[in-house]
Structure formats: structure tokens, C-alpha cells
Design a protein around this motif. Structure first.
Motif, PDB file in Angstrom:
ATOM      1  N   LYS A 157       0.842  -1.209   0.000  1.00  0.00           N
ATOM      2  CA  LYS A 157       0.000   0.000   0.000  1.00  0.00           C
ATOM      3  C   LYS A 157       0.873   1.253   0.000  1.00  0.00           C
ATOM      4  O   LYS A 157       0.627   2.190  -0.771  1.00  0.00           O
ATOM      5  N   LEU A 158       1.901   1.275   0.819  1.00  0.00           N
ATOM      6  CA  LEU A 158       2.779   2.445   0.882  1.00  0.00           C
ATOM      7  C   LEU A 158       3.526   2.634  -0.435  1.00  0.00           C
ATOM      8  O   LEU A 158       3.648   3.759  -0.925  1.00  0.00           O
ATOM      9  N   LEU A 159       4.012   1.551  -1.029  1.00  0.00           N
ATOM     10  CA  LEU A 159       4.713   1.650  -2.313  1.00  0.00           C
ATOM     11  C   LEU A 159       3.775   2.131  -3.414  1.00  0.00           C
ATOM     12  O   LEU A 159       4.158   2.944  -4.261  1.00  0.00           O
ATOM     13  N   MET A 160       2.526   1.649  -3.410  1.00  0.00           N
ATOM     14  CA  MET A 160       1.569   2.045  -4.446  1.00  0.00           C
ATOM     15  C   MET A 160       1.088   3.473  -4.260  1.00  0.00           C
ATOM     16  O   MET A 160       0.725   4.152  -5.234  1.00  0.00           O
ATOM     17  N   GLU A 161       1.052   3.950  -3.020  1.00  0.00           N
ATOM     18  CA  GLU A 161       0.667   5.344  -2.777  1.00  0.00           C
ATOM     19  C   GLU A 161       1.753   6.308  -3.241  1.00  0.00           C
ATOM     20  O   GLU A 161       1.485   7.485  -3.480  1.00  0.00           O
ATOM     21  N   ASN A 162       2.981   5.820  -3.375  1.00  0.00           N
ATOM     22  CA  ASN A 162       4.125   6.639  -3.785  1.00  0.00           C
ATOM     23  C   ASN A 162       4.883   5.911  -4.892  1.00  0.00           C
ATOM     24  O   ASN A 162       6.048   5.533  -4.727  1.00  0.00           O
ATOM     25  N   PRO A 163       4.244   5.703  -6.061  1.00  0.00           N
ATOM     26  CA  PRO A 163       4.792   4.795  -7.070  1.00  0.00           C
ATOM     27  C   PRO A 163       6.099   5.240  -7.714  1.00  0.00           C
ATOM     28  O   PRO A 163       6.815   4.409  -8.268  1.00  0.00           O
ATOM     29  N   LYS A 164       6.420   6.522  -7.641  1.00  0.00           N
ATOM     30  CA  LYS A 164       7.655   6.994  -8.267  1.00  0.00           C
ATOM     31  C   LYS A 164       8.746   7.305  -7.256  1.00  0.00           C
ATOM     32  O   LYS A 164       9.822   7.794  -7.610  1.00  0.00           O
ATOM     33  N   VAL A 166      11.362   6.399  -4.010  1.00  0.00           N
ATOM     34  CA  VAL A 166      12.087   5.380  -3.255  1.00  0.00           C
ATOM     35  C   VAL A 166      11.741   5.556  -1.775  1.00  0.00           C
ATOM     36  O   VAL A 166      11.871   6.638  -1.228  1.00  0.00           O
ATOM     37  N   ILE A 167      11.275   4.484  -1.150  1.00  0.00           N
ATOM     38  CA  ILE A 167      10.918   4.523   0.266  1.00  0.00           C
ATOM     39  C   ILE A 167      12.026   3.845   1.060  1.00  0.00           C
ATOM     40  O   ILE A 167      12.324   2.669   0.838  1.00  0.00           O
ATOM     41  N   SER A 168      12.646   4.581   1.958  1.00  0.00           N
ATOM     42  CA  SER A 168      13.738   4.010   2.751  1.00  0.00           C
ATOM     43  C   SER A 168      13.204   2.978   3.736  1.00  0.00           C
ATOM     44  O   SER A 168      12.022   2.972   4.085  1.00  0.00           O
ATOM     45  N   LYS A 169      14.097   2.105   4.198  1.00  0.00           N
ATOM     46  CA  LYS A 169      13.692   1.083   5.167  1.00  0.00           C
ATOM     47  C   LYS A 169      13.133   1.718   6.433  1.00  0.00           C
ATOM     48  O   LYS A 169      12.127   1.258   6.970  1.00  0.00           O
ATOM     49  N   SER A 170      13.784   2.780   6.898  1.00  0.00           N
ATOM     50  CA  SER A 170      13.334   3.415   8.142  1.00  0.00           C
ATOM     51  C   SER A 170      11.953   4.030   7.975  1.00  0.00           C
ATOM     52  O   SER A 170      11.111   3.949   8.876  1.00  0.00           O
ATOM     53  N   VAL A 171      11.696   4.655   6.817  1.00  0.00           N
ATOM     54  CA  VAL A 171      10.377   5.243   6.567  1.00  0.00           C
ATOM     55  C   VAL A 171       9.318   4.148   6.455  1.00  0.00           C
ATOM     56  O   VAL A 171       8.211   4.265   6.996  1.00  0.00           O
ATOM     57  N   LEU A 172       9.659   3.073   5.758  1.00  0.00           N
ATOM     58  CA  LEU A 172       8.741   1.940   5.642  1.00  0.00           C
ATOM     59  C   LEU A 172       8.321   1.429   7.021  1.00  0.00           C
ATOM     60  O   LEU A 172       7.136   1.265   7.315  1.00  0.00           O
ATOM     61  N   LEU A 173       9.323   1.194   7.861  1.00  0.00           N
ATOM     62  CA  LEU A 173       9.043   0.667   9.193  1.00  0.00           C
ATOM     63  C   LEU A 173       8.205   1.647  10.012  1.00  0.00           C
ATOM     64  O   LEU A 173       7.284   1.247  10.728  1.00  0.00           O
ATOM     65  N   ASP A 174       8.508   2.939   9.883  1.00  0.00           N
ATOM     66  CA  ASP A 174       7.773   3.950  10.640  1.00  0.00           C
ATOM     67  C   ASP A 174       6.333   4.051  10.173  1.00  0.00           C
ATOM     68  O   ASP A 174       5.404   4.115  10.980  1.00  0.00           O
ATOM     69  N   ARG A 175       6.116   4.037   8.859  1.00  0.00           N
ATOM     70  CA  ARG A 175       4.781   4.266   8.304  1.00  0.00           C
ATOM     71  C   ARG A 175       3.852   3.067   8.496  1.00  0.00           C
ATOM     72  O   ARG A 175       2.633   3.233   8.519  1.00  0.00           O
ATOM     73  N   ILE A 176       4.409   1.859   8.599  1.00  0.00           N
ATOM     74  CA  ILE A 176       3.552   0.686   8.754  1.00  0.00           C
ATOM     75  C   ILE A 176       3.499   0.210  10.203  1.00  0.00           C
ATOM     76  O   ILE A 176       2.834  -0.774  10.507  1.00  0.00           O
ATOM     77  N   SER A 177       4.184   0.934  11.097  1.00  0.00           N
ATOM     78  CA  SER A 177       4.351   0.454  12.473  1.00  0.00           C
ATOM     79  C   SER A 177       3.029   0.306  13.223  1.00  0.00           C
ATOM     80  O   SER A 177       2.868  -0.616  14.023  1.00  0.00           O
ATOM     81  N   PHE A 216      13.270   0.794  -1.165  1.00  0.00           N
ATOM     82  CA  PHE A 216      12.517   0.064  -2.173  1.00  0.00           C
ATOM     83  C   PHE A 216      11.540   0.992  -2.898  1.00  0.00           C
ATOM     84  O   PHE A 216      11.130   2.014  -2.375  1.00  0.00           O
ATOM     85  N   LYS A 217      11.166   0.597  -4.125  1.00  0.00           N
ATOM     86  CA  LYS A 217      10.163   1.329  -4.883  1.00  0.00           C
ATOM     87  C   LYS A 217       9.515   0.381  -5.869  1.00  0.00           C
ATOM     88  O   LYS A 217      10.036  -0.720  -6.122  1.00  0.00           O
ATOM     89  N   LEU A 218       8.368   0.794  -6.427  1.00  0.00           N
ATOM     90  CA  LEU A 218       7.789   0.027  -7.522  1.00  0.00           C
ATOM     91  C   LEU A 218       8.674   0.190  -8.739  1.00  0.00           C
ATOM     92  O   LEU A 218       9.115   1.303  -9.051  1.00  0.00           O
ATOM     93  N   ALA A 219       8.960  -0.904  -9.432  1.00  0.00           N
ATOM     94  CA  ALA A 219       9.805  -0.852 -10.624  1.00  0.00           C
ATOM     95  C   ALA A 219       9.071  -0.069 -11.717  1.00  0.00           C
ATOM     96  O   ALA A 219       7.960  -0.423 -12.093  1.00  0.00           O
ATOM     97  N   GLU A 220       9.706   0.996 -12.212  1.00  0.00           N
ATOM     98  CA  GLU A 220       9.018   1.929 -13.130  1.00  0.00           C
ATOM     99  C   GLU A 220       8.514   1.248 -14.390  1.00  0.00           C
ATOM    100  O   GLU A 220       7.422   1.517 -14.857  1.00  0.00           O
ATOM    101  N   GLN A 221       9.326   0.383 -14.986  1.00  0.00           N
ATOM    102  CA  GLN A 221       8.912  -0.231 -16.227  1.00  0.00           C
ATOM    103  C   GLN A 221       7.776  -1.215 -16.040  1.00  0.00           C
ATOM    104  O   GLN A 221       7.161  -1.670 -16.991  1.00  0.00           O
TER     105      GLN A 221
END
Length: 227
Positions: A157-164, A166-177, A216-221
């Protein structure tokens, strides 16, 4: 965790708002001009926007029409009734005159977020051939169902909300905590690996790109809608 974008060139007010919102459990994005706001909103989809009117570059009135399907609370020193009427008719969800009481602002934010959820403005997310149902917490990849764990759902969900972005590991952990408190830095890599494999088994496509040393991010292609 809900995300609120603060669009205000006043650093003092912006810092104060950020501190209050973070204390209330919100994630915060910042923009200091109208032009920067448009770029920020092209890369992210916050749950609510706090918008000042007197911005360098594009004014708040010029930015407002570009904000779609996101509640906007205008914060401005303008007190003219007609200004308020025009902004509310122009798409703003609410209007508060500076200076304002932060407790009242927090209450209004809660009301607008509740309304957005009730209206179902964010029932699903679609990026290319990925569709994430935010009611049933289910995923379809190329119209094929994929079962997700709660942690995998929160990550995707976080990756799809920000498809372009790069979400850092720390941000990922914080946002889904809040949704997945048992996810740790050590287990995050395994959760993403499992998520990747589930989507790849269905489609033969690796939808998640690892940006080494960052996150990590959604692969653009892979996020372009198929013709």
C-alpha cells in the motif's frame, strides 16, 4: 498512519504544525512554495493537505484546483467572507483563519479524514495492473488474486501510494508500524521477498525494485498500464 502535507512558506508555522501533527501520530510532508507543492503532490498522495494561500511562485488559490480527491484545509490570514466562500466553492474542504488554535485544527483534521473514509474516496489503489482493495485488503495482479499477509499489504500500500518514490527502510518501518508493530528491520527484508515472490508467481514480473543502500520502490517499467 495517515499522512498530512503542510504547504506553507512560513518555516515557524510549518515547524510548529509538524511537531503537533507528529505528536498526534501523523506522518508529515512539507512544501514551501506553490511550485514545490505541485511536485510534492505528483510524487505522493497524502490523506489531507493544509494549504496556505500566500505562497511564493504559485499562490494557494492556483494550487487548489490541482489537488484532487484529497481534503484540503486552507490556513490563511485572509478574513474576508467572500474569500472563504470562493475557496470552499473552489474545492477546499474547510477554512481556518490565522492565527488558529491547534486543538481546533486537530479536530477539523479528524473530521475531514473521517469524511474521506466514509465517502470511500480511497476504497482501492490502482497502479498499472496492480489493484489493491483497501476494504478487503486483497490484491489482484493482472486480474489474478494474490493473498497477502497484513504486513505485506501495508508494505505494498505504501509503495503504491508513492509509485515513483524510493521509500527508505526506516520510513517503511515507521509508516507501517501502527498496522504491523511486529515488523522489524530484520524481518522487513523477508516480508518484501515474500511479497515479491507472490506477485511474480502470478505474473512472471518483479514489481518491486531494490535501490541498494536506500530502500525500495515500484519498478518503473512495471507500473505502466498494459495496452
Amino acid at each position: 498512519m495517515k499522512t498530512i502535507a503542510i504547504i506553507d512558506d512560513d518555516i515557524h508555522i510549518g515547524d510548529m504544525l509538524r511537531e503537533v501533527l507528529v505528536q498526534e501520530g501523523y506522518s508529515v510532508l512539507r512544501a514551501y512554495s506553490g511550485t514545490e507543492a505541485l511536485y510534492l503532490l505528483s510524487q505522493n498522495k497524502p490523506d489531507l493537505v493544509l494549504l496556505d494561500l500566500m505562497l511564493p511562485g504559485l499562490s494557494g488559490e492556483e494550487v487548489l484546483p490541482h489537488i484532487e480527491n484529497i481534503p484540503v484545509i486552507v490556513l490563511s490570514a485572509k478574513v474576508d467572507v467572500q474569500d472563504k466562500v470562493n475557496l470552499l466553492l473552489g474545492g477546499a474542504a474547510d477554512y481556518m483563519t490565522k492565527p488558529f488554535d491547534t486543538k481546533e485544527l486537530l479536530a477539523r483534521i479528524t473530521v475531514q479524514l473521517r469524511k474521506a473514509e466514509q465517502h470511500g474516496e480511497t476504497k482501492s489503489l490502482s497502479v498499472g495492473d496492480l489493484v489493491l482493495d483497501m476494504v478487503s485488503l486483497s490484491l489482484t495482479v493482472q486480474e489474478q488474486p494474490v493473498k497477502l499477509t497484513r504486513t505485506e499489504y501495508a508494505i505494498l500500500k505504501l509503495l503504491m501510494e508513492n509509485p515513483k518514490q524510493v521509500i527508505s527502510k526506516s520510513v517503511l518501518l515507521d509508516r507501517i508500524s501502527l498496522d504491523t508493530p511486529n515488523c522489524t528491520e530484520r524481518s522487513l527484508k523477508q516480508h518484501i521477498s515474500n511479497l515479491r515472490k507472490k506477485m511474480q508467481d502470478v505474473s512472471g514480473v518483479d514489481y518491486i525494485e531494490t535501490v541498494w543502500g536506500i530502500g525500495f520502490k515500484l519498478a518503473e517499467q512495471k507500473i505502466l498500464t498494459k495496452s
